[in-house]
Design a protein around this motif. Structure first.
Motif, mmCIF file in Angstrom:
data_model
loop_
_atom_site.group_PDB
_atom_site.id
_atom_site.type_symbol
_atom_site.label_atom_id
_atom_site.label_comp_id
_atom_site.label_asym_id
_atom_site.label_seq_id
_atom_site.Cartn_x
_atom_site.Cartn_y
_atom_site.Cartn_z
ATOM 1 N N ARG A 145 0.835 -1.199 0.000
ATOM 2 C CA ARG A 145 0.000 0.000 0.000
ATOM 3 C C ARG A 145 0.870 1.250 0.000
ATOM 4 N NH1 ARG A 145 -4.800 -1.685 4.318
ATOM 5 N NH2 ARG A 145 -5.580 -3.432 3.064
ATOM 6 N N CYS A 146 0.261 2.314 -0.471
ATOM 7 C CA CYS A 146 0.931 3.614 -0.520
ATOM 8 C C CYS A 146 -0.157 4.678 -0.612
ATOM 9 C CB CYS A 146 1.849 3.678 -1.741
ATOM 10 S SG CYS A 146 2.942 5.106 -1.797
ATOM 11 N N ASP A 147 0.166 5.889 -0.194
ATOM 12 C CA ASP A 147 -0.775 6.989 -0.377
ATOM 13 C C ASP A 147 -0.007 8.216 -0.825
ATOM 14 O OD1 ASP A 147 -0.396 8.990 2.085
ATOM 15 O OD2 ASP A 147 -0.245 6.950 2.865
ATOM 16 N N THR A 148 -0.724 9.147 -1.425
ATOM 17 C CA THR A 148 -0.103 10.391 -1.854
ATOM 18 C C THR A 148 -1.144 11.498 -1.870
ATOM 19 O OG1 THR A 148 1.398 11.373 -3.470
ATOM 20 C CG2 THR A 148 -0.430 10.072 -4.348
ATOM 21 N N HIS A 149 -0.651 12.686 -1.911
ATOM 22 C CA HIS A 149 -1.517 13.864 -1.953
ATOM 23 C C HIS A 149 -2.127 13.992 -3.345
ATOM 24 C CE1 HIS A 149 -2.824 18.016 -1.690
ATOM 25 N NE2 HIS A 149 -2.707 17.894 -0.374
ATOM 26 N N GLU A 150 -3.336 14.538 -3.423
ATOM 27 C CA GLU A 150 -3.996 14.700 -4.723
ATOM 28 C C GLU A 150 -3.222 15.623 -5.667
ATOM 29 O OE1 GLU A 150 -7.874 16.367 -4.112
ATOM 30 O OE2 GLU A 150 -7.091 18.125 -3.100
ATOM 31 N N LEU A 151 -2.376 16.476 -5.129
ATOM 32 C CA LEU A 151 -1.578 17.371 -5.975
ATOM 33 C C LEU A 151 -0.238 16.759 -6.398
ATOM 34 C CD1 LEU A 151 -2.190 20.788 -4.153
ATOM 35 C CD2 LEU A 151 -3.301 19.898 -6.225
ATOM 36 N N LYS A 161 1.890 3.287 -13.029
ATOM 37 C CA LYS A 161 2.859 2.559 -13.862
ATOM 38 C C LYS A 161 3.363 1.301 -13.167
ATOM 39 C CE LYS A 161 4.645 6.485 -16.443
ATOM 40 N NZ LYS A 161 5.775 7.414 -16.610
ATOM 41 N N GLN A 162 3.393 1.327 -11.837
ATOM 42 C CA GLN A 162 3.888 0.183 -11.067
ATOM 43 C C GLN A 162 2.795 -0.831 -10.737
ATOM 44 O OE1 GLN A 162 7.167 -0.465 -10.409
ATOM 45 N NE2 GLN A 162 7.419 1.247 -11.811
ATOM 46 N N GLY A 163 1.599 -0.638 -11.288
ATOM 47 C CA GLY A 163 0.529 -1.613 -11.120
ATOM 48 C C GLY A 163 -0.348 -1.431 -9.892
ATOM 49 N N PHE A 164 -0.276 -0.274 -9.263
ATOM 50 C CA PHE A 164 -1.134 0.006 -8.121
ATOM 51 C C PHE A 164 -2.510 0.434 -8.615
ATOM 52 C CE2 PHE A 164 2.922 0.106 -6.145
ATOM 53 C CZ PHE A 164 2.733 -0.084 -4.794
ATOM 54 N N ARG A 165 -3.518 0.164 -7.797
ATOM 55 C CA ARG A 165 -4.888 0.558 -8.083
ATOM 56 C C ARG A 165 -5.338 1.581 -7.050
ATOM 57 N NH1 ARG A 165 -9.195 -1.760 -5.721
ATOM 58 N NH2 ARG A 165 -11.163 -0.981 -6.484
ATOM 59 N N HIS A 166 -5.967 2.646 -7.525
ATOM 60 C CA HIS A 166 -6.525 3.636 -6.601
ATOM 61 C C HIS A 166 -7.695 2.992 -5.878
ATOM 62 C CE1 HIS A 166 -9.204 7.157 -5.685
ATOM 63 N NE2 HIS A 166 -8.114 7.408 -4.991
ATOM 64 N N CYS A 167 -7.684 3.064 -4.540
ATOM 65 C CA CYS A 167 -8.693 2.364 -3.741
ATOM 66 C C CYS A 167 -9.660 3.284 -3.019
ATOM 67 C CB CYS A 167 -8.004 1.477 -2.705
ATOM 68 S SG CYS A 167 -7.064 0.138 -3.458
ATOM 69 N N GLY A 168 -9.313 4.545 -2.826
ATOM 70 C CA GLY A 168 -10.181 5.453 -2.088
ATOM 71 C C GLY A 168 -9.368 6.563 -1.440
ATOM 72 N N THR A 169 -9.892 7.099 -0.350
ATOM 73 C CA THR A 169 -9.261 8.219 0.340
ATOM 74 C C THR A 169 -9.020 7.865 1.798
ATOM 75 O OG1 THR A 169 -10.416 9.769 -1.113
ATOM 76 C CG2 THR A 169 -9.522 10.658 0.938
ATOM 77 N N ALA A 181 -5.372 6.811 -1.705
ATOM 78 C CA ALA A 181 -4.844 5.533 -1.233
ATOM 79 C C ALA A 181 -4.747 4.549 -2.395
ATOM 80 C CB ALA A 181 -5.742 4.977 -0.148
ATOM 81 N N TYR A 182 -3.624 3.851 -2.460
ATOM 82 C CA TYR A 182 -3.350 2.886 -3.527
ATOM 83 C C TYR A 182 -2.919 1.559 -2.924
ATOM 84 C CZ TYR A 182 -3.266 6.784 -6.836
ATOM 85 O OH TYR A 182 -3.603 7.875 -7.604
ATOM 86 N N GLU A 183 -3.179 0.498 -3.687
ATOM 87 C CA GLU A 183 -2.747 -0.826 -3.248
ATOM 88 C C GLU A 183 -2.375 -1.679 -4.447
ATOM 89 O OE1 GLU A 183 -4.124 -3.952 0.099
ATOM 90 O OE2 GLU A 183 -5.683 -3.394 -1.322
ATOM 91 N N LYS A 184 -1.377 -2.488 -4.232
ATOM 92 C CA LYS A 184 -0.984 -3.518 -5.197
ATOM 93 C C LYS A 184 -1.179 -4.833 -4.462
ATOM 94 C CE LYS A 184 2.793 -4.477 -8.406
ATOM 95 N NZ LYS A 184 4.142 -4.033 -8.826
#
Length: 187
Positions: A145-151, A161-169, A181-184
């Motif tokens: 899992r990983c998260d980042t700011h919307e900006l 590009k690394q195959g993560f899927r956006h899962c929510g906030t 929030a992202y998860e692979k």
């Protein structure tokens, strides 16, 4: 390039990489992430090193593009140069216990990447870090899992590009600001 555990003697270089990362974010329209104080700060980073959860992406001019963890055992030569840094934390992250406008891909144990920064001197630092982390997760049967700011458009692009899927906030404790929030999921 290769990934190895960060060491106390790397702290000055690591802190300078985070300063470059902050400058990069500001220049690319993200003027709200990692602001105020000296975040992530030497104290937090020293704690990450002590817990063995801070890693660097480095090169020593002998290695090629992300040669992998097997080379990290021989790291530390005089010609080594650190180009990136990230925290790789195994175990449940309280920040991820609540997700809105979506859901995680899969239940089960996971690792998280936090505080990724690059010196911007070479390309491929993020891909190397995520590749290494994915290999670690595969070997241990974990999701990533990983998260980042919307900006933070650069990180969003890298995650996709690394195959993560956006899962929510999710919301980060230190500023209660929403993060993507992202998860692979396990491979």
């Amino acid at each position: 390039m290769f990934v190895r555990a960060a060491r106390s003697e790397d702290l000055d270089r690591i802190c300078s990489i985070y300063e470059v990362a902050k400058t990069y974010m500001r220049a690319h329209g993200n003027d709200v992430q990692w602001v105020g104080g000296d975040y992530p700060g030497r104290e937090l980073l020293a704690g990450d090193i002590e817990k063995e959860q801070l890693f660097v992406v480095a090169d020593d001019s002998v290695s090629g593009p992300c040669d992998g963890a097997e080379y990290a055992e021989d790291a530390g030569t005089a010609s080594e140069r650190i180009y990136g840094v990230f925290a790789f934390i195994i175990g449940a992250d309280p920040t991820y216990s609540y997700i809105e406008s979506g859901e995680w891909n899969a239940d089960g144990p996971y690792a998280t990447i936090h505080r990724m920064g690059s010196s911007q001197e070479v390309k491929g630092v993020g891909a190397c870090a995520f590749g290494w982390a994915s290999e670690q997760c595969l070997a241990k049967g974990l999701n990533l899992r990983c998260d980042t700011h919307e900006l933070n458009i650069t990180m969003q692009s890298l995650l996709k590009k690394q195959g993560f899927r956006h899962c929510g906030t999710i919301y980060v404790e230190e500023d209660d600001y929403p993060r993507l929030a992202y998860e692979k999921a396990r491979w």
